[in-house]
Design an enzyme around this catalytic site. Structure first.
Site, PDB file in Angstrom:
ATOM      1  N   GLU A  11      31.342  41.311  43.967  1.00 53.01           N
ATOM      2  CA  GLU A  11      29.915  41.302  44.241  1.00 53.01           C
ATOM      3  C   GLU A  11      29.500  42.749  44.535  1.00 53.01           C
ATOM      4  O   GLU A  11      30.126  43.399  45.381  1.00 53.01           O
ATOM      5  CB  GLU A  11      29.615  40.409  45.455  1.00 53.01           C
ATOM      6  CG  GLU A  11      28.126  40.343  45.701  1.00 53.01           C
ATOM      7  CD  GLU A  11      27.723  39.526  46.924  1.00 53.01           C
ATOM      8  OE1 GLU A  11      28.591  38.924  47.574  1.00 53.01           O
ATOM      9  OE2 GLU A  11      26.517  39.516  47.215  1.00 53.01           O
ATOM     10  N   ARG A  68      45.006  36.818  50.425  1.00 53.22           N
ATOM     11  CA  ARG A  68      44.375  38.139  50.523  1.00 53.22           C
ATOM     12  C   ARG A  68      45.406  39.159  50.952  1.00 53.22           C
ATOM     13  O   ARG A  68      46.326  38.846  51.703  1.00 53.22           O
ATOM     14  CB  ARG A  68      43.260  38.130  51.576  1.00 53.22           C
ATOM     15  CG  ARG A  68      42.030  37.395  51.179  1.00 53.22           C
ATOM     16  CD  ARG A  68      41.015  37.440  52.317  1.00 53.22           C
ATOM     17  NE  ARG A  68      40.096  38.555  52.200  1.00 53.22           N
ATOM     18  CZ  ARG A  68      38.996  38.532  51.450  1.00 53.22           C
ATOM     19  NH1 ARG A  68      38.689  37.455  50.758  1.00 53.22           N
ATOM     20  NH2 ARG A  68      38.200  39.567  51.391  1.00 53.22           N
ATOM     21  N   LYS A  87      33.823  44.169  53.264  1.00 54.08           N
ATOM     22  CA  LYS A  87      32.754  45.091  52.878  1.00 54.08           C
ATOM     23  C   LYS A  87      31.685  45.159  53.960  1.00 54.08           C
ATOM     24  O   LYS A  87      31.104  46.211  54.191  1.00 54.08           O
ATOM     25  CB  LYS A  87      32.139  44.649  51.547  1.00 54.08           C
ATOM     26  CG  LYS A  87      32.972  45.071  50.355  1.00 54.08           C
ATOM     27  CD  LYS A  87      32.324  44.647  49.048  1.00 54.08           C
ATOM     28  CE  LYS A  87      32.635  43.210  48.739  1.00 54.08           C
ATOM     29  NZ  LYS A  87      32.085  42.728  47.479  1.00 54.08           N
TER      30      LYS A  87
HETATM   31  P1  ATP Z   1      34.614  41.251  51.150  1.00 57.52           P
HETATM   32  O1  ATP Z   1      34.923  40.332  52.278  1.00 57.52           O
HETATM   33  O2  ATP Z   1      35.198  42.598  51.320  1.00 57.52           O
HETATM   34  O3  ATP Z   1      33.159  41.282  50.796  1.00 57.52           O
HETATM   35  P2  ATP Z   1      34.913  39.561  48.945  1.00 57.52           P
HETATM   36  O4  ATP Z   1      36.043  38.649  48.643  1.00 57.52           O
HETATM   37  O5  ATP Z   1      33.643  38.961  49.377  1.00 57.52           O
HETATM   38  O6  ATP Z   1      35.423  40.642  49.940  1.00 57.52           O
HETATM   39  P3  ATP Z   1      34.226  40.180  46.285  1.00 57.52           P
HETATM   40  O7  ATP Z   1      33.442  41.328  45.804  1.00 57.52           O
HETATM   41  O8  ATP Z   1      33.616  38.843  46.197  1.00 57.52           O
HETATM   42  O9  ATP Z   1      34.615  40.528  47.753  1.00 57.52           O
HETATM   43  O10 ATP Z   1      35.685  40.185  45.652  1.00 57.52           O
HETATM   44  C1  ATP Z   1      35.980  40.333  44.298  1.00 57.52           C
HETATM   45  C2  ATP Z   1      37.347  39.773  44.042  1.00 57.52           C
HETATM   46  O11 ATP Z   1      38.316  40.472  44.813  1.00 57.52           O
HETATM   47  C3  ATP Z   1      37.421  38.318  44.431  1.00 57.52           C
HETATM   48  O12 ATP Z   1      38.092  37.603  43.417  1.00 57.52           O
HETATM   49  C4  ATP Z   1      38.215  38.330  45.705  1.00 57.52           C
HETATM   50  O13 ATP Z   1      38.948  37.157  45.848  1.00 57.52           O
HETATM   51  C5  ATP Z   1      39.100  39.553  45.543  1.00 57.52           C
HETATM   52  N1  ATP Z   1      39.443  40.120  46.845  1.00 57.52           N
HETATM   53  C6  ATP Z   1      38.600  40.513  47.814  1.00 57.52           C
HETATM   54  N2  ATP Z   1      39.269  40.918  48.908  1.00 57.52           N
HETATM   55  C7  ATP Z   1      40.584  40.783  48.624  1.00 57.52           C
HETATM   56  C8  ATP Z   1      41.798  41.025  49.341  1.00 57.52           C
HETATM   57  N3  ATP Z   1      41.775  41.497  50.598  1.00 57.52           N
HETATM   58  N4  ATP Z   1      42.968  40.769  48.727  1.00 57.52           N
HETATM   59  C9  ATP Z   1      42.997  40.314  47.468  1.00 57.52           C
HETATM   60  N5  ATP Z   1      41.901  40.056  46.732  1.00 57.52           N
HETATM   61  C10 ATP Z   1      40.701  40.289  47.296  1.00 57.52           C
HETATM   62 MG    MG Z   2      32.035  38.149  48.828  1.00 59.31          MG
END
Ligand code: ATP
Ligand code: MG
Length: 557
Positions: A33, A259, A269
């Protein structure tokens, strides 16, 4: 593990699907995102998604999952694209946005309504929460749940046309308000939001929810394996429900993995954004940030990040990996790749009283002790030199093999010197050492076989270059700042120290990462370096000074 065995459970599934003929080609996507910069956790997801496709001759989409206007921006989109390329991956012509599919998603929503599988609810947000029930109590049906198809279609079209305000109506899937899985209690599909979109502009005032948009975008793109993190496990029944209802041509399969969390680092983020907004760090690319932009500016090579996530592995178990493991990957990569240079971070002046005033000699120095291919360079040597303050001790213990009063030490690539006199200022601080050199001991000439125990680095005062060197440390004192109630309370106040250093003259032209001998790996800070005013970042120290502390802290975290 034998060489033919897949590295992890996801690669095993993929191998099986290729072997059984379920899929002829593997298609994956990395779907961030654009509401912030990518971090070390995303590195894992990028390497996994692009990796499994590349290994099997498949394809990967970079899809910007932009269903949340207001929080998303083109700045983040650009940073994400740049980060993925820098890490070494290429989506070719497969850059997409969830918003590219808004028209199709809208049509799919209409299809659900026509099937009687979705309805427009007109309860308030508070009422909807109340009707939803709890983990232990079932929810109850909204009084609007049994609206007729025509009425639903009419209301939904008017939602689209902008006739209603935010929150007045909501399109919901008609599933089961008593489901033990809260995600299945008639989840929202479309909500009204009168706000412009970073990619679609002003066209829409209704936006699809993530769960609806994500699985269908996967289907539209022909994704075979939709790899996501474990928090989406409970969403999988919903992911599958939408596919069952709409029967798209391609049917993706969602698979979850755990994760990646790294000790002493935040991987959210939202929280990283707070650090930037509050000015705790100098920006998303502050070299202390666990963002890809920050690690890049810090000087971490992309190969090291890729190696790190391979070592971390893809599993179903939550894990907190030592920061030291990441730094070791950086050390290993740079150990082979970085030429050696000399720099003095905390200078102390040495005057060689028996060395001719205006003489300059050029000492031949190896650029890499383990690899002659790096060649050699000439280091200017003169009467006045800088050495490291730490390399001198006035009251030294017996085992101190560097410089002490009446003691001897070898200057790397130079001569053996003896300390004859210690000069102090009024405050009693040592400001200069008067030493003598032994002309028969020039390195590499072999005229004397005299040996001393210690060797220290140095820079000629006349030739040395001034620079600011930024010494970074962990941003947090707590091994698991993600868990802290308030991460502010576990900030390491001493995460950045700036020293005025002296560098050997060849460092004026360096544009790659180097090892400052005996000190660590460093790189030029491309952003803050001005002409004649170099700024260097410490990438990583030579040894892991945190190893012991980190092991203990992680056992408690
Ligand atoms: P954040 O909490 O930092 O916003 P998010 O999962 O909401 O993380 P996204 O931009 O939706 O962030 O993530 C894009 C992809 O990266 C998704 O498929 C998510 O599952 C993966 N991802 C995010 N954080 C991790 C992590 N700590 N380890 C492995 N994969 C991750
Ligand atoms: Mg997210």
């Amino acid at each position: 593990m034998n060489d033919n065995e897949p590295r992890d459970f996801i690669r095993k599934i993929i191998d099986d699907d290729l072997e059984s003929g379920k899929h002829a080609e593997i298609v994956t996507r990395f779907p961030p995102e654009p509401n912030g910069y990518l971090h070390i956790g995303h590195v894992m997801s990028i390497c996994l998604n692009f990796g499994v496709a590349a290994e099997t001759g498949g394809r990967t989409y970079l899809r910007l999952d932009d269903t949340n206007p207001g929080k998303e921006s083109p700045e983040y989109v650009e940073a994400i694209k740049e980060n993925v390329h820098w890490l070494g991956f290429d989506w070719e012509d497969r850059l997409t946005h969830a918003s590219d599919y808004f028209d199709r998603l809208y049509q799919s929503a209409i299809e659900l309504i026509e099937k009687g599988a979705a309805y427009v609810d007109s309860l308030s947000a508070d009422e909807i929460r109340e009707y939803r029930g709890t983990l232990t109590e079932p929810g109850k049906n909204s009084p609007y749940r049994d609206r007729g198809i025509e009425e639903n279609l009419d209301l939904f079209r008017r939602m689209y046309a902008g006739e209603f305000g935010d929150g007045e109506h909501l399109l919901r899937a008609k599933i089961d308000m008593a489901s033990p899985n809260m995600n299945m209690r008639d989840p929202a599909i479309y909500r009204i939001r009168h706000i412009a979109h970073q990619n679609a502009g002003d066209k829409w005032c209704i936006y699809p929810m993530y769960d609806f948009a994500h699985g269908l975008s996967d289907a539209y793109e022909g994704i075979t394996h939709s790899l996501c993190t474990l928090e989406f496990e409970d969403h999988r029944p919903l992911y599958d429900w939408f596919l069952d209802q709409l029967q798209p041509e391609h049917r993706p399969r969602q698979i979850e993995f755990s994760r990646l969390n790294v000790a002493y680092a935040i991987t959210s983020k939202r929280k990283l954004n707070a650090l930037v907004e509050e000015g705790v760090v100098a920006g998303w690319d502050d070299p202390r940030m666990p963002t890809i932009a920050g690690m890049r500016r810090r000087g971490y090579p992309p190969e090291a990040l890729r190696e790190f996530v391979i070592r971390a592995g893809v599993t179903k178990k939550d894990k907190l990996i030592e920061m030291g493991a990441l730094e070791n990957c950086v050390r290993e990569t740079l150990g082979d790749a970085a030429p050696r240079r000399m720099a003095v971070l905390r200078p102390l002046k040495v005057v060689l009283t028996n060395y001719p005033e205006d003489q300059v000699e050029f000492m031949e120095a190896m650029n890499h002790p383990g690899n002659p291919d790096f060649g050699t360079r000439e280091l200017p040597f003169s009467r006045e030199l800088w050495i490291e303050q730490d390399d001198f001790m006035e009251e030294a213990p017996r085992k101190f093999f560097r410089l002490k009063p009446d003691g001897e030490v070898r200057l790397r690539f130079g001569y053996i010197i003896r300390c004859n006199e210690v000069i102090k200022n009024d405050a009693g601080e040592v400001v200069e050492l008067r030493c003598s050199y032994d002309p028969d001991t020039r390195s590499g000439t072999g005229t004397s076989d005299r040996k001393v125990k210690g060797t220290i680095h140095w820079v000629s005062c006349k030739h040395g270059m001034d620079a600011s060197v930024r010494l970074y440390d962990r941003l947090f004192n707590d091994a698991n700042p993600n868990k802290a109630d308030d991460f502010h309370s576990v900030l390491n106040e001493n995460s950045l120290e700036v020293v005025r250093a002296k560098l050997e003259p060849s460092l004026a032209e360096v544009d790659e990462s180097v090892q400052f001998e005996r000190l660590g790996y460093f790189c030029v800070d491309a952003q803050d370096t001005a002409v004649g005013e170099p700024v260097f970042n410490r990438i990583v120290t030579l040894r892991d000074s945190w190893a012991k502390i980190e092991k203990q802290a992680m056992q408690q975290a």
